[in-house]
Design a protein around this motif. Sequence first.
Motif, PDB file in Angstrom:
ATOM      1  N   SER A 213       0.831  -1.217   0.000  1.00 43.85           N
ATOM      2  CA  SER A 213       0.000   0.000   0.000  1.00 43.85           C
ATOM      3  C   SER A 213       0.855   1.252   0.000  1.00 43.85           C
ATOM      4  CB  SER A 213      -0.937   0.003   1.217  1.00 43.85           C
ATOM      5  OG  SER A 213      -1.871  -1.053   1.136  1.00 43.85           O
ATOM      6  N   ALA A 214       1.918   1.251   0.792  1.00 42.80           N
ATOM      7  CA  ALA A 214       2.815   2.407   0.841  1.00 42.80           C
ATOM      8  C   ALA A 214       3.496   2.622  -0.512  1.00 42.80           C
ATOM      9  CB  ALA A 214       3.856   2.205   1.935  1.00 42.80           C
ATOM     10  N   MET A 215       3.939   1.523  -1.133  1.00 40.41           N
ATOM     11  CA  MET A 215       4.566   1.623  -2.457  1.00 40.41           C
ATOM     12  C   MET A 215       3.581   2.159  -3.492  1.00 40.41           C
ATOM     13  SD  MET A 215       6.772  -1.906  -2.562  1.00 40.41           S
ATOM     14  CE  MET A 215       8.444  -1.979  -1.884  1.00 40.41           C
ATOM     15  N   GLN A 216       2.340   1.701  -3.435  1.00 35.94           N
ATOM     16  CA  GLN A 216       1.329   2.169  -4.373  1.00 35.94           C
ATOM     17  C   GLN A 216       1.078   3.661  -4.218  1.00 35.94           C
ATOM     18  OE1 GLN A 216      -1.735  -0.670  -3.265  1.00 35.94           O
ATOM     19  NE2 GLN A 216      -1.527  -1.759  -5.218  1.00 35.94           N
ATOM     20  N   ARG A 217       1.030   4.136  -2.970  1.00 34.11           N
ATOM     21  CA  ARG A 217       0.808   5.566  -2.741  1.00 34.11           C
ATOM     22  C   ARG A 217       1.923   6.398  -3.345  1.00 34.11           C
ATOM     23  NH1 ARG A 217      -1.014   3.660   2.312  1.00 34.11           N
ATOM     24  NH2 ARG A 217       0.993   4.091   3.304  1.00 34.11           N
ATOM     25  N   VAL A 218       3.153   5.932  -3.197  1.00 38.29           N
ATOM     26  CA  VAL A 218       4.285   6.660  -3.791  1.00 38.29           C
ATOM     27  C   VAL A 218       4.169   6.644  -5.307  1.00 38.29           C
ATOM     28  CG1 VAL A 218       6.776   6.648  -4.136  1.00 38.29           C
ATOM     29  CG2 VAL A 218       5.838   6.266  -1.848  1.00 38.29           C
ATOM     30  N   LEU A 219       3.891   5.488  -5.883  1.00 40.66           N
ATOM     31  CA  LEU A 219       3.881   5.350  -7.339  1.00 40.66           C
ATOM     32  C   LEU A 219       2.683   6.036  -7.987  1.00 40.66           C
ATOM     33  CD1 LEU A 219       5.107   1.659  -7.658  1.00 40.66           C
ATOM     34  CD2 LEU A 219       6.406   3.754  -8.106  1.00 40.66           C
ATOM     35  N   GLU A 220       1.644   6.348  -7.217  1.00 40.84           N
ATOM     36  CA  GLU A 220       0.524   7.131  -7.756  1.00 40.84           C
ATOM     37  C   GLU A 220       0.984   8.505  -8.224  1.00 40.84           C
ATOM     38  OE1 GLU A 220      -2.364   7.240  -4.666  1.00 40.84           O
ATOM     39  OE2 GLU A 220      -3.136   5.207  -5.067  1.00 40.84           O
ATOM     40  N   THR A 221       2.063   9.002  -7.639  1.00 45.17           N
ATOM     41  CA  THR A 221       2.588  10.316  -8.018  1.00 45.17           C
ATOM     42  C   THR A 221       3.501  10.242  -9.242  1.00 45.17           C
ATOM     43  OG1 THR A 221       4.593  10.205  -6.634  1.00 45.17           O
ATOM     44  CG2 THR A 221       2.567  10.956  -5.575  1.00 45.17           C
ATOM     45  N   CYS A 222       3.835   9.020  -9.662  1.00 50.11           N
ATOM     46  CA  CYS A 222       4.757   8.845 -10.795  1.00 50.11           C
ATOM     47  C   CYS A 222       4.408   7.544 -11.517  1.00 50.11           C
ATOM     48  CB  CYS A 222       6.202   8.822 -10.304  1.00 50.11           C
ATOM     49  SG  CYS A 222       6.469   7.707  -8.879  1.00 50.11           S
ATOM     50  N   PRO A 223       3.232   7.484 -12.153  1.00 52.11           N
ATOM     51  CA  PRO A 223       2.761   6.224 -12.746  1.00 52.11           C
ATOM     52  C   PRO A 223       3.662   5.667 -13.840  1.00 52.11           C
ATOM     53  CG  PRO A 223       1.411   8.087 -13.445  1.00 52.11           C
ATOM     54  CD  PRO A 223       2.275   8.580 -12.333  1.00 52.11           C
ATOM     55  N   ASP A 224       4.512   6.496 -14.411  1.00 58.39           N
ATOM     56  CA  ASP A 224       5.412   6.021 -15.467  1.00 58.39           C
ATOM     57  C   ASP A 224       6.786   5.612 -14.936  1.00 58.39           C
ATOM     58  OD1 ASP A 224       3.518   6.402 -17.482  1.00 58.39           O
ATOM     59  OD2 ASP A 224       4.052   8.522 -17.699  1.00 58.39           O
ATOM     60  N   GLN A 225       6.954   5.603 -13.617  1.00 56.59           N
ATOM     61  CA  GLN A 225       8.247   5.226 -13.035  1.00 56.59           C
ATOM     62  C   GLN A 225       8.619   3.808 -13.447  1.00 56.59           C
ATOM     63  OE1 GLN A 225      10.481   7.034 -10.981  1.00 56.59           O
ATOM     64  NE2 GLN A 225      11.767   5.267 -11.446  1.00 56.59           N
ATOM     65  N   THR A 226       9.865   3.646 -13.913  1.00 58.46           N
ATOM     66  CA  THR A 226      10.347   2.327 -14.300  1.00 58.46           C
ATOM     67  C   THR A 226      11.444   1.872 -13.346  1.00 58.46           C
ATOM     68  OG1 THR A 226      11.931   3.353 -15.825  1.00 58.46           O
ATOM     69  CG2 THR A 226       9.806   2.656 -16.750  1.00 58.46           C
ATOM     70  N   VAL A 227      11.726   0.589 -13.387  1.00 54.63           N
ATOM     71  CA  VAL A 227      12.824   0.057 -12.583  1.00 54.63           C
ATOM     72  C   VAL A 227      14.115   0.219 -13.365  1.00 54.63           C
ATOM     73  CG1 VAL A 227      11.353  -1.561 -11.346  1.00 54.63           C
ATOM     74  CG2 VAL A 227      12.472  -2.284 -13.461  1.00 54.63           C
ATOM     75  N   PRO A 228      15.258   0.386 -12.668  1.00 50.24           N
ATOM     76  CA  PRO A 228      16.530   0.580 -13.367  1.00 50.24           C
ATOM     77  C   PRO A 228      17.062  -0.715 -13.953  1.00 50.24           C
ATOM     78  CG  PRO A 228      16.879   0.535 -11.004  1.00 50.24           C
ATOM     79  CD  PRO A 228      15.401   0.479 -11.214  1.00 50.24           C
ATOM     80  N   VAL A 229      17.657  -0.614 -15.114  1.00 51.60           N
ATOM     81  CA  VAL A 229      18.273  -1.755 -15.776  1.00 51.60           C
ATOM     82  C   VAL A 229      19.634  -1.311 -16.288  1.00 51.60           C
ATOM     83  CG1 VAL A 229      18.141  -3.384 -17.704  1.00 51.60           C
ATOM     84  CG2 VAL A 229      16.061  -2.726 -16.488  1.00 51.60           C
ATOM     85  N   VAL A 230      20.669  -2.071 -15.980  1.00 53.07           N
ATOM     86  CA  VAL A 230      22.011  -1.721 -16.413  1.00 53.07           C
ATOM     87  C   VAL A 230      22.328  -2.418 -17.729  1.00 53.07           C
ATOM     88  CG1 VAL A 230      23.315  -3.580 -15.306  1.00 53.07           C
ATOM     89  CG2 VAL A 230      24.349  -1.353 -15.574  1.00 53.07           C
ATOM     90  N   THR A 231      23.096  -1.762 -18.566  1.00 56.40           N
ATOM     91  CA  THR A 231      23.484  -2.361 -19.845  1.00 56.40           C
ATOM     92  C   THR A 231      24.980  -2.595 -19.923  1.00 56.40           C
ATOM     93  OG1 THR A 231      23.620  -0.145 -20.858  1.00 56.40           O
ATOM     94  CG2 THR A 231      21.547  -1.352 -21.066  1.00 56.40           C
TER      95      THR A 231
END
Length: 234
Positions: A213-231
């Motif tokens: 629930s806490a994570m969802q509340r944070v991500l509501e402010t940034c719905p396009d946030q992606t996870v980092p991926v290294v190349t």
Amino acid sequence: MPYRRRRVLGALLIAFAIALYINQTGPQPQTPPSIPSSTSVTTGDRAQAMLEKLPVKGRAPKTDYTRTQFGDGWSLIGTCDMRNIILHRDLSNAVVNDSCKVTSGILNDPYTGTVIAFARGPSTSDDVQIDHVVALSNAWQTGAQLLSLEERTQLANDPLELLAVDGDANQAKGDGDAATWLPANRAFRCQYVARQIAVKAKYHLWVTDAEKSAMQRVLETCPDQTVPVVTGGV
């Protein structure tokens, strides 16, 4: 040995450690682009979608948890330990001695939004600490106790799981999850939560109801946030 030669040797040791790490483990997830990095960083899955795939369960008992359940301290890559590899990754203007120790540098701290001038020394080294983004005791209670010691050691030394941060902020976080602690720097919260989600997904950990629930509340402010991926790189 002249200072310039020692500094060059230190940088070469770090570079050698990074090359060894790549060969041993392959590409690893990495810090957001706002933190100085020697790697090429791209975006991966949306954090919200990845969060929805994580199992939701209650916390397992903390019984038998000790730091040594995740290995005996920092792993060595060549002659360099992961603490100094992460310091070198996250600090700008990092100076490395011929023992592969970062002796100074500048941290743009993601947790507080402040700038810290780091200097290695008995009374100053703890000003910058390496945080396990998913606290190890939290990991233990959300599935890591089902992993092998080798897998837990990899988790504790994974660059995805590690950030150089303000020492006081790291101490204040303790073993908190997203439901009990978030960075004071609100601009970093979306990246922080996305990184926790990526770690939990990679190591098959779960989240609690309150944590999700806490994570969802944070991500509501940034719905396009992606996870980092290294190349490439550490």
